[in-house]
Enzyme design. Structure first.
Site, short mmCIF file in Angstrom:
data_model
loop_
_atom_site.label_atom_id
_atom_site.label_comp_id
_atom_site.label_asym_id
_atom_site.label_seq_id
_atom_site.Cartn_x
_atom_site.Cartn_y
_atom_site.Cartn_z
N HIS B 139 0.94 -1.17 -0.26
CA HIS B 139 -0.03 0.67 -0.15
C HIS B 139 0.56 1.37 0.17
CE1 HIS B 139 -3.10 -2.92 0.67
NE2 HIS B 139 -3.38 -2.42 1.53
N LEU B 146 0.74 6.84 0.45
CA LEU B 146 0.52 5.97 1.13
C LEU B 146 -0.98 5.60 0.67
CD1 LEU B 146 1.51 7.38 3.63
CD2 LEU B 146 1.44 5.24 4.02
N CYS B 147 -1.49 4.24 0.78
CA CYS B 147 -3.30 4.03 0.04
C CYS B 147 -3.95 3.37 1.33
CB CYS B 147 -3.20 2.40 -1.38
SG CYS B 147 -5.17 2.66 -1.09
N LEU B 148 -3.90 4.65 2.03
CA LEU B 148 -4.67 3.63 3.47
C LEU B 148 -5.97 4.97 3.62
CD1 LEU B 148 -3.86 2.63 5.97
CD2 LEU B 148 -2.65 5.08 7.01
N TRP B 201 -8.56 7.34 -4.50
CA TRP B 201 -8.13 6.12 -4.52
C TRP B 201 -8.91 4.81 -4.23
CZ3 TRP B 201 -3.01 5.64 -3.66
CH2 TRP B 201 -2.11 6.79 -3.55
#
Lengths: 85, 208
Positions: B139, B146-148, B201
């Site tokens: 992620h 960041l893919c959060l 996202w």
């Protein structure tokens, strides 16, 4: 015996009845004000949700009016509903 | 006990935490905190940029003093796994270092996060990216993004710099293999220099 009270000095204390000490949004104590207000008490009240989470009224209104909130409680993410008493 | 004094010539406020639990303790604080705070360098509140709302300024001041009081700054000894790089010179830009947890894939590795705060923080999420060499993780893109979900769609004003850093650390800890996101190259090429907050996202797994 009889007595006559000639003078009395009364003292009262108040506190908000929340499950927590700090507002989860501004991180300031409930018994103080949100970070936009100056006088604590009725001028800066608390708001309780159906989910039983409490915030300063001004803080939760600011959050609910933002796009990201999608009307969720900041703590449990359930849909926010003001508790009716 | 907090002593406040204005630094002459500058509009900064100095707080010297001189220990012993006189300061209001937020949850999870224990007795040793006073001593930890006393070890720390002096907390200097940087001047708030004009664009910052009073709400953002006060909330960031509060978080900043919490980091100092809990002894989790660069000067703290022993160095905690997550610490704030001090002194913070701009109220709207903080750097946090985090160390990979022992017995995870990132054990012993140290990463730097940059937090940038919007004017209406905490109503709006901060921009959070890895600086330098970001960890290799499914992620985390090689440009530090960041893919959060909590940084974007699932942001909540109840989150703090500390809780975000903890979430990122636990995201790293739960990884079972080190690899970049499958679309890393295309993504990085595409978004050169843009903030991750402008990315749309898609969050694939909620479990991490």
């Amino acid at each position: 015996m009889r007595c006559r009270i000639t003078r009395a000095r009364l003292v009262a204390a108040w506190t908000w009845n929340a499950n927590d000490d700090l507002c989860g949004i501004c991180r300031l104590p409930f018994d103080g004000t949100c970070n936009a207000c100056k006088t604590p008490g009725d001028d800066c009240p608390l708001a309780l949700g159906e989910c039983r989470h409490a915030f300063h009224l001004h803080c939760i209104l600011k959050w609910l009016s933002s796009e990201t909130s999608r009307n969720h409680c900041p703590l449990c993410r359930q849909e926010w509903q003001f508790q009716q008493r | 006990m907090e002593t406040r004094s204005a630094v002459s010539g500058k509009e900064t406020t100095q707080i010297t935490p001189s220990g012993r639990g006189a300061t209001r303790a937020p949850e999870g604080r224990h007795a040793s905190v006073g001593a930890a705070a006393a070890r720390d360098a002096t907390l200097v509140f940087p001047e708030a940029p004009k664009r910052m709302s009073p709400m953002a300024t006060r909330r960031l001041h509060k978080e900043l003093s919490d980091w100092h009081l809990s002894g989790r700054t660069a000067e703290s000894n022993p160095q905690p796994a997550i610490f704030l790089e001090t002194p913070v010179t701009r109220l709207d830009e903080w750097f946090v270092s985090l160390r990979g947890v022992e017995s995870t894939l990132y054990a012993g590795e140290v990463y730097r996060l940059r937090f940038r705060f919007p004017s209406d923080y905490p109503i709006e999420a901060p921009e959070v990216v890895f600086l330098g060499n970001p960890p290799v993780h499914e992620h985390v893109y090689s440009n530090g993004h960041l893919c959060l979900s909590i940084l974007y769609d699932n942001w909540s004003p109840a989150l703090t710099v500390n809780s975000v850093a903890l979430s990122i650390q636990s995201m790293l800890s739960s990884a079972t293999q080190k690899r970049r996101p499958p679309d890393n190259d295309a993504y990085v090429r595409n978004c050169r220099g843009r903030s991750p907050k402008h990315t749309r996202w898609l969050f694939h797994d909620d479990g991490v």
